[in-house]
Design a protein around this motif. Structure first.
Motif, short mmCIF file in Angstrom:
data_model
loop_
_atom_site.label_atom_id
_atom_site.label_comp_id
_atom_site.label_asym_id
_atom_site.label_seq_id
_atom_site.Cartn_x
_atom_site.Cartn_y
_atom_site.Cartn_z
N THR A 9 1.03 10.09 10.95
CA THR A 9 -0.38 10.47 10.77
C THR A 9 -1.36 9.33 10.99
O THR A 9 -2.54 9.58 11.19
CB THR A 9 -0.62 11.02 9.35
N GLY A 10 -0.89 8.10 10.88
CA GLY A 10 -1.79 6.95 10.97
C GLY A 10 -2.51 6.68 9.66
O GLY A 10 -3.37 5.80 9.59
N LYS A 11 -2.15 7.41 8.60
CA LYS A 11 -2.82 7.25 7.30
C LYS A 11 -1.82 6.86 6.23
O LYS A 11 -0.69 7.33 6.22
CB LYS A 11 -3.52 8.55 6.91
N VAL A 12 -2.28 6.03 5.30
CA VAL A 12 -1.45 5.65 4.15
C VAL A 12 -1.39 6.86 3.22
O VAL A 12 -2.42 7.39 2.81
CB VAL A 12 -2.04 4.43 3.42
N PRO A 13 -0.17 7.30 2.88
CA PRO A 13 -0.04 8.50 2.05
C PRO A 13 -0.20 8.20 0.56
O PRO A 13 -0.01 7.07 0.11
CB PRO A 13 1.39 8.95 2.33
N THR A 14 -0.50 9.26 -0.17
CA THR A 14 -0.46 9.19 -1.63
C THR A 14 0.98 9.40 -2.08
O THR A 14 1.83 9.85 -1.30
CB THR A 14 -1.34 10.29 -2.25
N LYS A 15 1.26 9.12 -3.32
CA LYS A 15 2.60 9.37 -3.87
C LYS A 15 2.93 10.85 -3.78
O LYS A 15 4.07 11.23 -3.49
CB LYS A 15 2.67 8.87 -5.32
N GLU A 16 1.95 11.71 -4.01
CA GLU A 16 2.17 13.15 -3.94
C GLU A 16 2.55 13.59 -2.53
O GLU A 16 3.42 14.43 -2.35
CB GLU A 16 0.92 13.91 -4.42
N GLN A 17 1.90 13.01 -1.53
CA GLN A 17 2.23 13.34 -0.14
C GLN A 17 3.64 12.88 0.21
O GLN A 17 4.39 13.59 0.89
CB GLN A 17 1.20 12.72 0.81
N VAL A 18 4.00 11.70 -0.27
CA VAL A 18 5.35 11.18 -0.02
C VAL A 18 6.38 12.07 -0.73
O VAL A 18 7.42 12.40 -0.15
CB VAL A 18 5.48 9.71 -0.46
N ASP A 19 6.10 12.46 -1.94
CA ASP A 19 7.03 13.34 -2.67
C ASP A 19 7.20 14.67 -1.94
O ASP A 19 8.30 15.21 -1.86
CB ASP A 19 6.54 13.58 -4.10
N VAL B 295 0.79 -1.24 0.00
CA VAL B 295 0.00 0.00 0.00
C VAL B 295 0.82 1.29 0.00
O VAL B 295 0.30 2.34 -0.37
CB VAL B 295 -1.01 0.04 1.18
N LEU B 296 2.08 1.23 0.41
CA LEU B 296 2.88 2.46 0.45
C LEU B 296 3.49 2.75 -0.92
O LEU B 296 3.90 1.84 -1.63
CB LEU B 296 3.99 2.35 1.50
N PRO B 297 3.56 4.02 -1.28
CA PRO B 297 4.14 4.39 -2.58
C PRO B 297 5.60 3.96 -2.69
O PRO B 297 6.34 3.94 -1.71
CB PRO B 297 4.04 5.93 -2.58
N ALA B 298 5.99 3.61 -3.90
CA ALA B 298 7.36 3.17 -4.20
C ALA B 298 8.00 4.13 -5.20
O ALA B 298 7.32 4.89 -5.88
CB ALA B 298 7.33 1.76 -4.78
N ALA B 299 9.32 4.05 -5.29
CA ALA B 299 10.05 4.89 -6.24
C ALA B 299 9.94 4.34 -7.65
O ALA B 299 9.94 5.08 -8.62
CB ALA B 299 11.52 4.99 -5.84
N VAL B 300 9.87 3.01 -7.75
CA VAL B 300 9.77 2.35 -9.05
C VAL B 300 8.56 1.41 -9.03
O VAL B 300 8.17 0.91 -7.97
CB VAL B 300 11.06 1.57 -9.40
#
Length: 187
Positions: A36-46, A15-20
Motif C-alpha cells: 500500500t505504501g502506507k505504514v499500517p496500524t496494529k489493527e490493520q496488521v492483525d 514505525v511498524l507494529p510489533a507482536a511484543v
C-alpha cells in the motif's frame, strides 16, 4: 542502505507494529507497507494476519509431490516442487482460462500472491522437518503471528527465536524486489 518504500530497516523497526512491546516488527506490517505504501496500524496488521491465516491451508497433494522426491534431494528442489504444486489452485489460471481481459490480470495475481505468501511457511517447514527432523512435521499454531508460527513449525519456540524470525522475515520480505541488487550495485 536498503529501503522499503523509503524507510530504512531501523525506521521500519520504529514505525511498524510489533507482536511484543519494543519488539521486532511483524512481517505482515512490512507486507502491508510494500503493498500500500502506507505504514499500517496494529489493527490493520492483525487483520492481514487473520487473512493470511485463512488462506494458509496447504492441499495434501503438495506434500505428496514433495514426498515423491528422495529425502536426499536438495532442500530448494523440494521447496520449489511444493511451490510449483500450489499452482494447481491458481486464481490467475482459473480467471485466464475464462478469458479475463489483460486489464484485470492484477486481481487474481494479487490473490495468488497472498495465497502463496500464506502457504510458504507450511511448505518450508515441512521440507525442513522432512530432511533434518526425520519427517516429524509440527502442526501450525493458529494463535501465533506469521513469523512466530513459522518458527514454531520449524521446532523453535523460544521467545528470542520468535523475535529473531520476525526480524529475519521482515528484512528479507523484499529480498528479490530490487533492493538487494541495487544495494550491491551501489556498494
Amino acid at each position: 542502505g536498503i529501503r522499503f518504500r523509503g524507510l530504512s530497516i531501523p525506521e521500519c523497526q520504529k514505525v511498524l507494529p510489533a507482536a511484543v512491546k519494543d519488539g521486532e516488527p511483524l512481517p505482515e506490517g512490512l507486507l502491508w507497507l510494500l503493498l500500500t505504501g502506507k505504514v499500517p496500524t496494529k489493527e490493520q496488521v492483525d487483520a492481514l494476519s487473520k487473512e493470511l491465516l485463512s488462506r494458509s491451508t496447504v492441499p495434501g497433494y503438495v506434500y505428496k509431490a514433495i514426498d515423491a522426491l528422495p529425502v536426499t534431494a536438495h532442500p530448494m528442489t523440494q521447496f520449489t516442487t511444493g511451490v510449483m504444486a500450489l499452482q494447481v489452485d491458481s486464481e490467475f489460471q482459473k480467471a485466464y482460462n475464462k478469458g479475463m481481459p489483460k486489464t484485470k490480470f492484477w486481481e487474481p495475481t494479487y490473490e495468488d500472491c497472498l495465497n502463496l505468501i500464506s502457504r510458504l511457511p507450511q511448505v518450508a517447514s515441512y521440507v525442513y522437518r522432512r530432511i533434518f527432523k526425520d519427517g516429524k512435521a509440527i502442526a501450525a499454531d493458529n494463535t501465533l503471528d506469521y513469523a512466530a508460527n513459522f518458527s514454531h513449525m520449524l521446532g523453535f519456540d523460544d521467545p528470542k527465536m520468535l523475535e529473531l524470525m520476525r526480524l529475519y522475515i521482515t528484512i528479507h520480505t523484499d529480498h528479490e524486489g530490487g533492493n538487494v541488487s541495487a544495494h550491491t550495485g551501489h556498494l
